[in-house]
Design a protein around this motif. Structure first.
Motif, PDB file in Angstrom:
ATOM      1  N   ARG A 143     -32.151  49.257-143.842  1.00 20.22           N
ATOM      2  CA  ARG A 143     -31.256  50.266-143.274  1.00 20.22           C
ATOM      3  C   ARG A 143     -29.963  49.645-142.785  1.00 20.22           C
ATOM      4  N   ALA A 144     -28.850  50.207-143.218  1.00 21.79           N
ATOM      5  CA  ALA A 144     -27.543  49.834-142.702  1.00 21.79           C
ATOM      6  C   ALA A 144     -26.898  51.105-142.170  1.00 21.79           C
ATOM      7  N   ALA A 145     -26.289  51.025-141.006  1.00 22.76           N
ATOM      8  CA  ALA A 145     -25.741  52.222-140.384  1.00 22.76           C
ATOM      9  C   ALA A 145     -24.565  51.842-139.504  1.00 22.76           C
ATOM     10  N   THR A 146     -23.844  52.850-139.064  1.00 25.32           N
ATOM     11  CA  THR A 146     -22.795  52.649-138.076  1.00 25.32           C
ATOM     12  C   THR A 146     -23.220  53.340-136.788  1.00 25.32           C
ATOM     13  N   PHE A 147     -22.628  52.919-135.683  1.00 24.33           N
ATOM     14  CA  PHE A 147     -23.000  53.518-134.405  1.00 24.33           C
ATOM     15  C   PHE A 147     -21.793  53.664-133.492  1.00 24.33           C
ATOM     16  N   THR A 148     -21.910  54.589-132.567  1.00 26.38           N
ATOM     17  CA  THR A 148     -21.029  54.656-131.397  1.00 26.38           C
ATOM     18  C   THR A 148     -21.942  54.679-130.177  1.00 26.38           C
ATOM     19  N   GLU A 149     -21.518  54.013-129.133  1.00 26.75           N
ATOM     20  CA  GLU A 149     -22.364  53.920-127.944  1.00 26.75           C
ATOM     21  C   GLU A 149     -21.529  54.156-126.695  1.00 26.75           C
ATOM     22  N   LYS A 150     -22.114  54.891-125.749  1.00 26.53           N
ATOM     23  CA  LYS A 150     -21.491  55.077-124.443  1.00 26.53           C
ATOM     24  C   LYS A 150     -22.477  54.615-123.381  1.00 26.53           C
ATOM     25  N   LYS A 151     -21.970  53.748-122.485  1.00 28.12           N
ATOM     26  CA  LYS A 151     -22.798  53.273-121.382  1.00 28.12           C
ATOM     27  C   LYS A 151     -22.243  53.868-120.086  1.00 28.12           C
ATOM     28  N   TYR A 152     -23.103  54.601-119.400  1.00 31.78           N
ATOM     29  CA  TYR A 152     -22.725  55.248-118.142  1.00 31.78           C
ATOM     30  C   TYR A 152     -23.235  54.370-116.999  1.00 31.78           C
ATOM     31  N   ILE A 153     -22.295  53.738-116.298  1.00 28.99           N
ATOM     32  CA  ILE A 153     -22.631  52.785-115.243  1.00 28.99           C
ATOM     33  C   ILE A 153     -22.126  53.343-113.911  1.00 28.99           C
ATOM     34  N   ALA A 154     -22.984  53.312-112.909  1.00 29.45           N
ATOM     35  CA  ALA A 154     -22.709  54.002-111.640  1.00 29.45           C
ATOM     36  C   ALA A 154     -21.396  53.561-111.003  1.00 29.45           C
ATOM     37  N   ILE A 155     -21.066  52.287-111.108  1.00 28.11           N
ATOM     38  CA  ILE A 155     -19.870  51.794-110.415  1.00 28.11           C
ATOM     39  C   ILE A 155     -18.576  52.088-111.176  1.00 28.11           C
ATOM     40  N   LEU A 156     -18.688  52.661-112.386  1.00 28.39           N
ATOM     41  CA  LEU A 156     -17.497  52.962-113.189  1.00 28.39           C
ATOM     42  C   LEU A 156     -17.273  54.466-113.276  1.00 28.39           C
ATOM     43  N   ASP A 157     -15.993  54.867-113.252  1.00 23.23           N
ATOM     44  CA  ASP A 157     -15.665  56.298-113.334  1.00 23.23           C
ATOM     45  C   ASP A 157     -15.822  56.832-114.750  1.00 23.23           C
ATOM     46  N   GLN A 158     -15.591  55.967-115.744  1.00 14.47           N
ATOM     47  CA  GLN A 158     -15.646  56.390-117.136  1.00 14.47           C
ATOM     48  C   GLN A 158     -16.719  55.596-117.885  1.00 14.47           C
TER      49      GLN A 158
END
Length: 197
Positions: free
Chosen positions: A45-60
């Motif tokens: 399997r080969a794929a592309t990804f997008t990831e978002k990490k929600y971290i408490a100390i960061l606003d975005q």
């Protein structure tokens, strides 16, 4: 029989027929064994990804994107292209991390919590139910075309790091991985075969 009564009777009969035809579908529930079989049958399997990490100390959220490669049974590669180049390659028990010209080799057995998190992805892609159940309680919702697999840590040492991993997909393909950490931080990875839309 008036026209209104005829319409009402027709709707009742239609409802009964729809309910009757829905019964076999409900009886044929998609099982964890069927899901693992479908995943195991999807090989390289080969794929592309997008990831978002929600971290408490960061606003975005921290956003990243790149490529994934899985070669059964034990090679998993995550190559982040944006915002910075970073490569993680897992072969068996050896994790290689490359970032800004620095290369680090780690043995997963020395980092059991990290190993549990990584194994959730690798074992799911491989359709390895035994490996998953060695670390997590498994719960499956949905059907073959749209399923959600929820992994809940069996042991307290894993539970102190990860609260839950939620994996969504269709047939033998993983489309989304959400990891909720015990400290409240979480990450959401969306996965596409081929180029991202």
């Amino acid at each position: 029989m008036t026209r209104l009564v005829q319409l009402f009777a027709g709707r009742v009969i239609l409802g009964i027929l729809l309910f009757a035809f829905s019964l076999p579908a409900r009886a044929a529930q998609f099982t964890i064994d069927q899901l693992m079989g479908a995943l195991a049958n999807t090989k390289h399997r080969a794929a592309t990804f997008t990831e978002k990490k929600y971290i408490a100390i960061l606003d975005q959220p921290v956003e990243s994107s790149g490529e994934l490669l899985f070669v059964p049974p034990a090679h998993l590669e995550k190559r982040t292209l944006k915002p910075q180049l970073e490569t993680l390659v897992l072969d068996g028990d050896l994790l290689t991390v490359e970032h800004r010209l620095h290369k680090q080799l780690l043995r997963l057995k020395d980092y059991p919590e990290v190993a549990g998190m990584i194994e959730s992805i690798r074992a799911t892609l491989a359709g390895d139910r035994a490996a998953l159940e060695g670390v997590y309680y498994l719960s499956l919702e949905g059907g073959r075309d749209r399923w959600t697999l929820v992994l809940t840590p069996l042991h307290t040492h894993m539970g102190s790091v990860i609260t839950r991993i939620r994996i969504e997909g269709t047939r033998g393909e993983v489309r989304k991985v959400e990891i909720l950490q015990a400290d409240g931080d979480r990450s959401v990875m969306n996965i596409w075969n081929g180029a991202a839309p």
